[in-house]
Design a protein around this motif. Sequence first.
Motif, PDB file in Angstrom:
ATOM      1  N   ARG A 186      27.912  -0.664 -24.694  1.00  0.00           N
ATOM      2  CA  ARG A 186      27.704  -1.673 -25.738  1.00  0.00           C
ATOM      3  C   ARG A 186      26.321  -1.564 -26.341  1.00  0.00           C
ATOM      4  N   LEU A 187      25.327  -1.346 -25.486  1.00  0.00           N
ATOM      5  CA  LEU A 187      23.953  -1.237 -25.970  1.00  0.00           C
ATOM      6  C   LEU A 187      23.788  -0.034 -26.890  1.00  0.00           C
ATOM      7  N   CYS A 188      24.397   1.091 -26.519  1.00  0.00           N
ATOM      8  CA  CYS A 188      24.342   2.277 -27.384  1.00  0.00           C
ATOM      9  C   CYS A 188      24.998   1.986 -28.733  1.00  0.00           C
ATOM     10  N   LEU A 189      26.138   1.331 -28.683  1.00  0.00           N
ATOM     11  CA  LEU A 189      26.910   1.097 -29.892  1.00  0.00           C
ATOM     12  C   LEU A 189      26.159   0.255 -30.916  1.00  0.00           C
ATOM     13  N   ILE A 190      25.459  -0.789 -30.448  1.00  0.00           N
ATOM     14  CA  ILE A 190      24.793  -1.702 -31.394  1.00  0.00           C
ATOM     15  C   ILE A 190      23.328  -1.322 -31.640  1.00  0.00           C
ATOM     16  N   SER A 191      22.870  -0.210 -31.070  1.00  0.00           N
ATOM     17  CA  SER A 191      21.449   0.129 -31.145  1.00  0.00           C
ATOM     18  C   SER A 191      20.956   0.308 -32.580  1.00  0.00           C
ATOM     19  N   THR A 192      21.742   0.947 -33.429  1.00  0.00           N
ATOM     20  CA  THR A 192      21.280   1.169 -34.799  1.00  0.00           C
ATOM     21  C   THR A 192      21.215  -0.136 -35.590  1.00  0.00           C
ATOM     22  N   PHE A 193      22.134  -1.074 -35.312  1.00  0.00           N
ATOM     23  CA  PHE A 193      22.085  -2.380 -35.966  1.00  0.00           C
ATOM     24  C   PHE A 193      20.896  -3.190 -35.459  1.00  0.00           C
ATOM     25  N   LEU A 194      20.631  -3.092 -34.175  1.00  0.00           N
ATOM     26  CA  LEU A 194      19.498  -3.805 -33.597  1.00  0.00           C
ATOM     27  C   LEU A 194      18.183  -3.294 -34.172  1.00  0.00           C
TER      28      LEU A 194
END
Length: 317
Positions: free
Chosen positions: A78-86
């Motif tokens: 999950r952290l990898c997936l949202i990293s670019t949005f974060l």
Amino acid sequence: MSIRNGLSQFGFQFGFTWHDDKPPGSVYVAHSSRLSSSGGYRSNVKHCGAEAAFSSLRPARLAEFLRMTKQYLPHLARLCLISTFLEDGIRMWFQWNEQKDYIEATWGCGYFLATCFVLLNLTGQLGGCVLILSRNFVQYACFGLFGVIALQTVAYSILWDIKFLMRNLALGGGLLLLLAESRSEGKSMFAGVPSMGESSPKQYMQLGGRVLLVLMFMTLLHFDPSFFSILQNMVGTALIILVAIGFKTKLAALTLVIWLLAINVYFNAFWTVPAYKPMHDFLKYDFFQTTSVIGGLLLVVALGPGGVSMDEKKKEW
């Protein structure tokens, strides 16, 4: 995403071109009962030739990897997936004035609309990331991030830049896989209730997610005569086809994860470039987009390819 206007301010032409041999760069594990959804190994199936060699690597080692990581891989995914949005949401906060001025100058929309645009991107991305990480209203968070991708695609003219567009679509593929995972999680709350089988929406979300993730890898292909580039193109093309059609999906996706991770750390090492140089932001953007795609591939490893795949159809043969 918003790195586009930052590069423009430094005089970069905003048409992305990969450096030689420098590929670019949105996972969550379902419950253990679904780890075999990709059409797991069956000892009574006779393999031959290359398929036997490929299959022999998978049963023991991949199954053992999934067993060992099923407790903590979801959180990493999950952290990898949202990293670019974060990262992009945080950038919006620290570059508030630059972002607002860029939108106002580019679209001539005035101070109020430009401010609303930046505020919507900031809250939409950071809020969506918090909801996904906390596992609250995940579906709404995914739809919100879909909206952010669409908004930025238009606002930063990504629609006319094929490589940036393909990467944004790949991010959308990762979000589709997350939506499919959230549907699985929701259904697991009603354990023991009879079911007619896996829902069609989930199957097609997984199919769409796999196909969209493949678009990212198409931007990695280098059309030059060097041996390394030819080998990389052949291996990469074979792996993305396997993921797209859903054949030996988990092993192919895991191989792509390892490949992308090595490439990302080596070629997109933004931390080695001074922060005041434009290339720092350029590589940073690339690094986090690649990380999000790695997240999407980990979702494929966790969930399997779904019902619309060759792995699933093998069960019926």
